[in-house]
Structures are given as C-alpha cells and as structure tokens.
Design an enzyme around this catalytic site. Structure first.
Site: not given
Ligand code: AMP
Length: 212
Positions: A13, A88, A123, A156, A167
């Site tokens: 996203k 969300r 990532r 992160r 998550r």
C-alpha cells in the site's frame, strides 16, 4: 478523486500510495507514517500510541479519526486524497462516512499471508519521511539512504516476524471485513499484489479509471 488503499500489512500500500500521489497529483495520507512521526517527535499523541504500534495492535479509533479529519481538511486535499492504512475497522469506515468523507474507489491489494511473511524481512522505511523500500524489489539508489529526503532507511520495529504474524491476525479479524462493506457500495476493486510494483500500479490505475 478520493481513494482508499486496503490490504494486509506488507501488501504494498505504501509503495503504491507514493506512486499514485505523483501520478494523480493528490496527497497520500498514511496514518502509520503520521503516527510514527508523532512517536519520533515525542508528542503527546506519540506517547499514547507507541505501545500499540510496537506490539502490532491497532491504535484506538478516536485517535486515528481525529488525525485523519485534521489532515483531510487541509487545502491540498481539496482535489482528492489517497488514504493508506485507514480505515482499518468498520467503526473507522462508518465514522468517515458519518463525517461526510466521500470515497470513490477502494482498492484492495490482494496477497497471501505466506508471501507477506516472506517479503517483510526485506522491507525498509525512511526514518524521516516514511518512504517505503524493499532491499530486493525496490532498493534505495544508495544503500541505507532515502532517495527522497536523504535520511536513514531502516527496519520497522513492528516488522519483526512475530509482530508481523500478529498484525496479519489483526488484519483478518478487524480490517478484512471492510472489503464486504465497500463491495456492497459498489466501490471495491481487487488488485493482484503478487506481481511487480509496476504491474500492480498499472492494474490500480486501470481499476480506478485513471487517465494519465
Ligand atoms: P502501517 O504503517 O499502516 O502498517 O501502520 C502501523 C501501525 O500504526 C499499525 O500496526 C497500528 O498500530 C497503527 N495504525 C496505523 N493506521 C491505523 C488505523 N487506521 N487504525 C488503528 N491503528 C493504526
């Protein structure tokens, strides 16, 4: 054009929001980036949300809704915006609707949990501006340095494998229901996430009928 980007954490996203913002000339509003910035600045909001974010749980709806309302009221959103990572929960979607936030298209980037878990180790995000990278699929031009602002690019904290699994559970429990919510309004567009960044981008542009 007001867009929502839906999809599990790691579906792409943020990367697509950055491309769409250039292509459509409308701002991307990433609640995750705004909340990380609040933590980095040591603000009162940052202190309230840090623990939720570190453990990969959702931040309370009222906190998120107030930052989104403030941001979408700014003049640069007058011609449209891209919501990345919000709504969300059903409560967030209903609250946006009640506030009169009009949504044209909801793009859900579809990707299996297995592929996501594999991707997350690569990532990276910019510690300053929040730009997204991946060490294989989308590396910064200079290793460890953000192309956009020159700050450091890092992993992160909530991308640790156990936190990613949590998550993903949160996504399936609380967020995925939004697909039905927006489908019933005729706004849902599904896009394949397991392809190149450019391929997914082209599918999104076609799905929302954008002519560049
Ligand atoms: P993201 O960068 O979108 O993956 O978001 C990172 C974290 O920020 C999430 O795991 C949540 O803790 C928090 N967060 C971001 N957006 C929202 C939202 N719309 N509602 C609740 N929590 C959020």
């Amino acid at each position: 054009m007001n867009l929502i980007l839906l999809g599990a954490p790691g579906a792409g996203k943020g990367t697509q929001a950055e491309m769409l913002t250039q292509q459509l000339q409308i701002p991307a509003i990433s609640t995750g980036n705004m909340l990380r910035e609040a933590i980095a600045n040591g603000s009162a909001l940052g202190k309230q949300v840090k623990q939720f974010m570190d453990e990969g749980s959702l931040v309370p709806d009222d906190l998120v809704l107030s930052i989104v309302a403030e941001r979408t009221a700014q003049p640069d959103c007058a011609n449209g915006f891209i919501l990345d990572g919000v709504p969300r929960t059903l409560a967030q979607a209903e609250a946006l609707n009640a506030k009169g936030v009009r949504i044209d298209h909801v793009v859900s980037i579809e990707l299996s949990d297995d592929v996501i878990e594999g991707r997350m180790t690569g990532r990276r995000v910019c510690t300053k501006c929040g730009a997204s990278y991946h060490i294989v699929a989308n590396p910064p031009k200079t290793e460890g340095i953000c192309d956009q602002c020159g700050a450091e690019v890092s992993i992160r904290k909530d991308d640790a494998p156990e936190t990613v699994r949590h998550r993903l559970e949160v996504y399936h429990q609380l967020t995925e229901v939004l697909k039905d919510y927006y489908k019933s309004q005729g706004k849902l567009r599904l896009v394949e996430g397991n392809q190149s960044i450019e391929g997914a981008n082209a599918e999104i542009l076609a799905a929302i009928g954008a002519k560049l």
